[in-house]
Design a protein around this motif. Sequence first.
Motif, mmCIF file in Angstrom:
data_model
loop_
_atom_site.group_PDB
_atom_site.id
_atom_site.type_symbol
_atom_site.label_atom_id
_atom_site.label_comp_id
_atom_site.label_asym_id
_atom_site.label_seq_id
_atom_site.Cartn_x
_atom_site.Cartn_y
_atom_site.Cartn_z
ATOM 1 N N HIS A 131 23.671 -0.638 46.409
ATOM 2 C CA HIS A 131 23.611 -1.239 44.760
ATOM 3 C C HIS A 131 23.985 -0.733 43.343
ATOM 4 N N VAL A 132 23.690 0.272 43.267
ATOM 5 C CA VAL A 132 23.957 1.510 42.541
ATOM 6 C C VAL A 132 25.525 1.118 42.358
ATOM 7 N N VAL A 133 26.270 1.898 43.856
ATOM 8 C CA VAL A 133 27.059 2.253 43.671
ATOM 9 C C VAL A 133 28.433 0.828 43.115
ATOM 10 N N ALA A 134 27.770 -0.779 43.964
ATOM 11 C CA ALA A 134 28.522 -1.851 43.371
ATOM 12 C C ALA A 134 28.548 -1.955 41.980
ATOM 13 N N ALA A 135 27.162 -2.259 41.270
ATOM 14 C CA ALA A 135 27.244 -2.063 39.933
ATOM 15 C C ALA A 135 27.635 -1.693 38.795
ATOM 16 N N GLY A 136 27.646 -0.750 38.990
ATOM 17 C CA GLY A 136 28.180 1.115 38.236
ATOM 18 C C GLY A 136 29.785 0.803 39.004
ATOM 19 N N TRP A 137 30.578 0.336 40.251
ATOM 20 C CA TRP A 137 31.870 0.395 40.037
ATOM 21 C C TRP A 137 32.089 -1.193 38.792
ATOM 22 N N ALA A 138 31.213 -2.509 39.286
ATOM 23 C CA ALA A 138 31.013 -3.115 38.113
ATOM 24 C C ALA A 138 31.551 -2.946 36.650
ATOM 25 N N GLY A 139 30.613 -2.664 35.916
ATOM 26 C CA GLY A 139 30.026 -1.483 35.148
ATOM 27 C C GLY A 139 31.233 -0.605 34.393
ATOM 28 N N GLY A 143 34.086 2.247 20.826
ATOM 29 C CA GLY A 143 33.223 2.659 21.500
ATOM 30 C C GLY A 143 32.259 1.902 21.809
ATOM 31 N N GLY A 144 31.154 1.373 20.983
ATOM 32 C CA GLY A 144 30.033 0.943 21.153
ATOM 33 C C GLY A 144 30.542 -0.476 21.804
ATOM 34 N N LEU A 145 31.382 -1.143 21.862
ATOM 35 C CA LEU A 145 32.279 -2.662 22.720
ATOM 36 C C LEU A 145 31.776 -1.973 24.403
ATOM 37 N N MET A 146 32.622 -1.165 24.859
ATOM 38 C CA MET A 146 32.708 -0.518 25.849
ATOM 39 C C MET A 146 31.696 0.092 26.397
ATOM 40 N N ARG A 147 30.742 0.455 25.831
ATOM 41 C CA ARG A 147 29.711 1.024 26.498
ATOM 42 C C ARG A 147 28.572 0.099 26.514
ATOM 43 N N SER A 148 28.782 -1.114 25.719
ATOM 44 C CA SER A 148 27.750 -2.386 25.442
ATOM 45 C C SER A 148 28.009 -2.947 26.917
ATOM 46 N N ALA A 149 29.373 -3.036 26.832
ATOM 47 C CA ALA A 149 29.866 -3.832 28.296
ATOM 48 C C ALA A 149 29.742 -2.787 29.892
ATOM 49 N N GLN A 150 29.369 -1.733 29.903
ATOM 50 C CA GLN A 150 29.104 -0.901 30.722
ATOM 51 C C GLN A 150 27.876 -1.135 31.238
ATOM 52 N N PHE A 151 27.196 -1.153 30.467
ATOM 53 C CA PHE A 151 26.165 -0.237 30.813
ATOM 54 C C PHE A 151 25.352 -2.713 31.132
ATOM 55 N N GLY A 152 25.857 -3.207 29.936
ATOM 56 C CA GLY A 152 25.777 -4.634 30.671
ATOM 57 C C GLY A 152 25.443 -5.389 31.792
ATOM 58 N N ALA A 159 22.015 -1.149 23.160
ATOM 59 C CA ALA A 159 21.597 -0.105 23.510
ATOM 60 C C ALA A 159 22.759 0.756 23.906
ATOM 61 N N GLY A 160 23.680 -0.219 24.703
ATOM 62 C CA GLY A 160 24.678 0.704 24.745
ATOM 63 C C GLY A 160 25.625 0.548 24.043
ATOM 64 N N PHE A 161 25.923 0.049 23.012
ATOM 65 C CA PHE A 161 26.244 0.258 21.396
ATOM 66 C C PHE A 161 26.197 1.291 20.963
ATOM 67 N N ALA A 162 24.619 1.340 21.148
ATOM 68 C CA ALA A 162 23.969 2.329 20.244
ATOM 69 C C ALA A 162 24.842 3.583 20.793
ATOM 70 N N TYR A 163 24.863 3.157 22.049
ATOM 71 C CA TYR A 163 24.783 4.782 22.788
ATOM 72 C C TYR A 163 26.467 5.337 22.374
ATOM 73 N N GLY A 164 27.049 3.801 22.797
ATOM 74 C CA GLY A 164 29.051 4.213 22.299
ATOM 75 C C GLY A 164 28.784 5.014 20.764
ATOM 76 N N GLY A 165 28.513 4.567 20.321
ATOM 77 C CA GLY A 165 28.261 4.758 19.043
ATOM 78 C C GLY A 165 28.484 5.783 18.745
ATOM 79 N N THR A 166 26.845 6.641 19.192
ATOM 80 C CA THR A 166 26.393 8.110 18.678
ATOM 81 C C THR A 166 27.696 8.857 19.783
ATOM 82 N N THR A 167 28.185 8.361 20.608
ATOM 83 C CA THR A 167 29.364 9.255 21.382
ATOM 84 C C THR A 167 30.015 9.671 20.949
#
Length: 270
Positions: free
Chosen positions: A112-120, A74-83, A5-13
């Motif tokens: 937990h959201v802060v830590a996970a967001g930072w990692a993403g 774009g698809g790869l990096m958004r896939s990485a952040q959400f994944g 889904a993150g890959f789709a997000y990146g391509g659309t962006t």
Amino acid sequence: ESFIAGFAYGGTTVLVGQPMETLKTLTQVQSTAASATAKGASSSSSLIQTAKNLYSTAGIRGFYRGGMPLLLGGGLMRSAQFGVYQSVVPTLEKRYGKTDPKNYWLGCINPHVVAAGWAGGIGRGLVEGPFEMVKVMKQVVAGWHFRDVFQGFGATLFRNSFLFAGFVIYLDIFKQKIEQKHELTVTPFVKAGICANLAWLTIWPLDVVKTRRQSGKYNGKSLVWLLGDAFRSGHMYKGLSVGMLRSFIANGASMEVYTIVERELKRRAQ
């Protein structure tokens, strides 16, 4: 599901927001700093004038300069952040348990959201760095070599760690204070557009510095110098208006696609 889904997000962006992204980049690299640009160069060109100049010299295609690197990456990096984000949250909850809302920072920020967001954000930055550098160089029509692909990599990584962390923090706060507290249903487009804009607004000076670092017009200048120069010249929020417009439309549309793809993948997995 989150990676796909993150890959789709990146391509659309990229497909939706690239013309405004190009205008943002061209606006950000303009500077009055005589030590970093040719004396007498204009730094007061309006956004409309920048768009007119681009159209007169390159036509519609000019607005999509640098789009191919981002479409590929774009698809790869958004896939990485959400994944990464969706993997870290349950890992933290499994190890430490869910955070009691009473222990949220400032009453609304889940650590937990802060830590996970930072990692993403770091996950995204590791993928995005080379693609982003090539995109900027193409947008400002500057020559580059393969050895330059990691130019500004640190700035991209630093910016993204704060950007994506901010995005998911604002999304979580939006869920708590708007959707749950007031029992409102908000479309993914509106929610993502608002939260993305808040995240960009929070870290915009870092984006200005990152873009200038990668443009090839500020070679030899440190991130600290670039940040100071942007502050002294009043360019800390250069390109903000078109950036906010691009962010709202592109992220809103992308979140709609993300939601649809993720929902369909989960349905098929059942």
